[in-house]
Design a protein around this motif. Structure first.
Motif, PDB file in Angstrom:
ATOM      1  N   PRO A 103       0.814  -1.229   0.000  1.00  0.00           N
ATOM      2  CA  PRO A 103       0.000   0.000   0.000  1.00  0.00           C
ATOM      3  C   PRO A 103       0.845   1.275   0.000  1.00  0.00           C
ATOM      4  O   PRO A 103       0.460   2.265  -0.630  1.00  0.00           O
ATOM      5  CB  PRO A 103      -0.828  -0.118   1.288  1.00  0.00           C
ATOM      6  CG  PRO A 103      -0.100  -1.108   2.136  1.00  0.00           C
ATOM      7  CD  PRO A 103       0.553  -2.059   1.202  1.00  0.00           C
ATOM      8  N   GLU A 104       1.997   1.242   0.689  1.00  0.00           N
ATOM      9  CA  GLU A 104       2.835   2.442   0.718  1.00  0.00           C
ATOM     10  C   GLU A 104       3.344   2.772  -0.688  1.00  0.00           C
ATOM     11  O   GLU A 104       3.339   3.937  -1.116  1.00  0.00           O
ATOM     12  CB  GLU A 104       4.026   2.232   1.672  1.00  0.00           C
ATOM     13  CG  GLU A 104       3.632   1.903   3.107  1.00  0.00           C
ATOM     14  CD  GLU A 104       2.834   3.001   3.758  1.00  0.00           C
ATOM     15  OE1 GLU A 104       3.002   4.168   3.349  1.00  0.00           O
ATOM     16  OE2 GLU A 104       2.036   2.703   4.684  1.00  0.00           O
ATOM     17  N   GLY A 105       3.801   1.724  -1.386  1.00  0.00           N
ATOM     18  CA  GLY A 105       4.282   1.940  -2.748  1.00  0.00           C
ATOM     19  C   GLY A 105       3.196   2.452  -3.662  1.00  0.00           C
ATOM     20  O   GLY A 105       3.436   3.322  -4.519  1.00  0.00           O
ATOM     21  N   LEU A 106       1.981   1.933  -3.492  1.00  0.00           N
ATOM     22  CA  LEU A 106       0.867   2.364  -4.336  1.00  0.00           C
ATOM     23  C   LEU A 106       0.508   3.826  -4.045  1.00  0.00           C
ATOM     24  O   LEU A 106       0.254   4.616  -4.974  1.00  0.00           O
ATOM     25  CB  LEU A 106      -0.346   1.464  -4.106  1.00  0.00           C
ATOM     26  CG  LEU A 106      -1.516   1.633  -5.073  1.00  0.00           C
ATOM     27  CD1 LEU A 106      -1.070   1.437  -6.518  1.00  0.00           C
ATOM     28  CD2 LEU A 106      -2.649   0.678  -4.726  1.00  0.00           C
ATOM     29  N   MET A 107       0.513   4.194  -2.786  1.00  0.00           N
ATOM     30  CA  MET A 107       0.206   5.595  -2.447  1.00  0.00           C
ATOM     31  C   MET A 107       1.281   6.538  -3.000  1.00  0.00           C
ATOM     32  O   MET A 107       0.971   7.639  -3.480  1.00  0.00           O
ATOM     33  CB  MET A 107       0.092   5.741  -0.926  1.00  0.00           C
ATOM     34  CG  MET A 107      -1.200   5.126  -0.379  1.00  0.00           C
ATOM     35  SD  MET A 107      -1.557   5.572   1.341  1.00  0.00           S
ATOM     36  CE  MET A 107      -0.279   4.665   2.191  1.00  0.00           C
ATOM     37  N   ASN A 108       2.540   6.091  -2.939  1.00  0.00           N
ATOM     38  CA  ASN A 108       3.620   6.917  -3.492  1.00  0.00           C
ATOM     39  C   ASN A 108       3.453   7.109  -4.999  1.00  0.00           C
ATOM     40  O   ASN A 108       3.697   8.197  -5.532  1.00  0.00           O
ATOM     41  CB  ASN A 108       4.977   6.297  -3.181  1.00  0.00           C
ATOM     42  CG  ASN A 108       5.332   6.389  -1.708  1.00  0.00           C
ATOM     43  OD1 ASN A 108       4.822   7.255  -1.002  1.00  0.00           O
ATOM     44  ND2 ASN A 108       6.192   5.496  -1.250  1.00  0.00           N
ATOM     45  N   ARG A 109       3.042   6.047  -5.686  1.00  0.00           N
ATOM     46  CA  ARG A 109       2.843   6.140  -7.131  1.00  0.00           C
ATOM     47  C   ARG A 109       1.700   7.094  -7.462  1.00  0.00           C
ATOM     48  O   ARG A 109       1.762   7.867  -8.427  1.00  0.00           O
ATOM     49  CB  ARG A 109       2.578   4.758  -7.731  1.00  0.00           C
ATOM     50  CG  ARG A 109       3.792   3.850  -7.721  1.00  0.00           C
ATOM     51  CD  ARG A 109       3.643   2.726  -8.701  1.00  0.00           C
ATOM     52  NE  ARG A 109       3.576   3.218 -10.084  1.00  0.00           N
ATOM     53  CZ  ARG A 109       3.472   2.438 -11.145  1.00  0.00           C
ATOM     54  NH1 ARG A 109       3.415   1.124 -10.991  1.00  0.00           N
ATOM     55  NH2 ARG A 109       3.404   2.958 -12.355  1.00  0.00           N
TER      56      ARG A 109
END
Length: 543
Positions: A103-109
């Motif tokens: 989820p962190e990576g997706l939010m960053n994207r």
């Protein structure tokens, strides 16, 4: 300690608040409409190129004209983003690993989108994460047969594109709520998971009992340890007794009932093994049961038969209520004898059955005996390819191998028949069925794994009466009249009944309490190892 606990609680609450804010920020990314034709083209081109690696995602976007469902400017798109991010951050509640969905990576994207092309690429990435989440939460993260070849259950996988089309047409929050299993068992396991996690946080049930067995009348340090263990588990009221008295015996009996053991009140080897199982192992059983429930996320049937292998039981369930229960014997834990897990449909029973000996038993067990003594197993007929009885005296058994032996074997109907006097058929390629047995003494054992794979019933006649109660005014009288004929008779069920052979070491009883069983075949240990390799961890939460 109180200060430490308070600070820890505050930190957890703060982290939860920060995570919630992060989701809200990422979900509220302002994606403006794409007015310029060049931007629209770049967006669609990015979707087409990025989705090319996944046929289902590519097909979905071709069908909807490359219209965004996550990165649009409308309220529904924002809601979908928010619900997806909320769901993948909370998967640990279901026993799934958060890192699997990043989820962190997706939010960053999401936050780093600058161009129409970036937007098209993150649109596809969100669909990819969503499909992984949807499949995992609804029908499990693992593939059963890859864990153990005897777990041959057909998992009710849905077409992946149906998740995307379903989400597009529904209210996002309601759709995400509909994805996990909705069975009472799944919800009970979720609650038990939280309870076990709280226990784990508080230190569990304390010291194990340093004795192989204990019995009423004994006293000493081991009895004190048993007393303390039973108190912490909730089976015994607080007491200072040093003796294995009547209250402790009653507590042991309650523990035995909750763990599928003979309730004699004696803490023998089997009971003591279960008493000394730690909270971590029980929590692992719950996590495995959640994954198994996802594999089994399908309609069981208004009336169905449930055989839980580690529980050594067979039940008839009507409208989610227990109608009939009997003890069972299952396949032995060696070679090819363990009973497989699958579902099928019972269509008939055979009264006064013959036993047509499986080829594997004929060649591996009886042929070697016949080579030593042609009169071995004399109660079983040897038959040719046309079913005719063969004269043993005319056969030189030493000439044959397992591969070349040309005969079959059959035991005619009788009280001593290996199948007893009735068998219950749900035709399947594994040649598994439920049946009576002349070996009644085995039903008194704690562990009842002795058969070649089929399931033996302690009360087969009563089981038959209950099945026939839907179609016969006098089911007992009808069954007994067929039995008295001594003829092999096929009795059809007017309404076929689904049969489910399951494997649960953590299971909910009729009162909604979770009970535990031993991992008789070691299958749950394999599943836990696979879950652990996939990133699942045991979490301890505060009470």
């Amino acid at each position: 300690m109180a200060f430490s606990t308070r600070v820890t609680g505050q930190l957890l609450a703060r982290r939860s608040m920060i995570a919630g804010c992060a989701i809200a920020i990422a979900a509220a990314v302002a994606f403006a409409p794409l007015p310029a034709a060049a931007q629209v083209t770049a967006f669609k081109q990015a979707i087409a190129e990025t989705a090319a690696q996944d046929d289902d995602i590519a097909a979905f976007y071709r069908t909807n004209g490359y219209t965004p469902i996550w990165t649009g400017a409308g309220e529904e798109d924002r809601n979908r983003r928010a619900e997806l991010l909320r769901a993948i951050r909370s998967v640990a509640a279901h026993g799934l690993p958060v890192a699997r969905y990043d989820p962190e990576g997706l939010m960053n994207r999401l936050a780093s989108v600058r161009t129409a092309r970036d937007r098209g690429m993150v649109e596809v990435e969100m669909s990819r994460v969503f499909l992984k989440y949807a499949r995992d939460i609804q029908t499990g993260m693992l593939t059963p047969r890859s864990i153990d070849s005897a777990i041959v259950r057909e998992v009710p996988y849905r077409d992946r594109t149906s998740y995307l089309t379903g989400l597009s047409a529904a209210k996002p929050a309601a759709y995400f709520r509909s994805l996990p299993p909705t069975s009472m068992e799944y919800n009970a396991l979720i609650k038990e998971k939280v309870a076990m996690e709280r226990l784990l946080h508080s230190g569990g049930w304390g010291a194990t009992v340093p004795a192989k067995s204990l019995k009423p009348g004994e006293s000493g340090n081991a009895v004190i340890a048993l007393r303390n263990r039973l108190i912490s588990m909730g089976y015994l009221e607080r007491t200072n007794t040093r003796d294995y008295d009547a209250d402790m015996q009653a507590a042991v009996q309650q523990f035995q009932i909750a763990h599928g053991l003979n309730d004699d009140g004696v803490a023998g080897a089997a009971t003591m093994n279960q008493i000394n199982v730690g909270v971590e192992k029980r929590l692992q059983s719950v996590m495995v049961a959640l994954e198994r429930e996802r594999w089994f996320n399908t309609e069981r049937g208004k009336r169905h038969i449930l055989v839980n292998l580690p529980d050594f039981s067979a039940k008839i369930i009507d409208d989610d209520k227990l109608t009939f229960y009997t003890r069972s014997v299952i396949g032995a834990n060696r070679e090819d004898r363990p009973t497989p897990e699958f579902s099928d449909t019972m269509t008939h029973m055979v009264v006064n059955p013959s036993w047509y000996v499986p080829r594997s038993i004929v060649t591996k067990e009886y042929l070697p005996a016949l080579k030593r003594n042609r009169n071995a197993a004399s109660h079983i007929e040897i038959t040719d390819s046309r079913g005719r009885k063969v004269n043993r005296g005319a056969v030189d058994f030493s000439r044959y191998t397992e591969r070349t032996f040309p005969f079959a074997m059959r035991q005619p109907p009788s009280k001593s028949n290996a199948l007893g006097l009735v068998k219950f058929m749900f035709p399947n390629k594994y040649n598994i069925y439920l049946h009576d047995t002349p070996a009644k003494s085995l039903f008194s054992r704690d562990v009842r794994a002795f058969s070649h794979g089929c399931v033996r019933l302690a009360q087969p006649f009563d089981f038959a009466y209950e099945l026939l109660s839907k179609q016969e005014a006098d089911p007992k009288g009808y069954f007994q009249s067929v039995l008295r004929s001594r003829n092999e008779t096929k009795v059809e069920l007017d309404e076929p009944v689904p049969v489910h052979l399951i494997y649960r070491t953590a299971v909910t009883n009729a009162r909604g309490h979770t009970e535990y069983r031993a991992d008789v075949y070691g299958r749950d240990a394999k599943i836990w190892n696979a879950l652990s390799r996939a990133g699942v961890v045991l979490g301890a939460v505060q009470g």
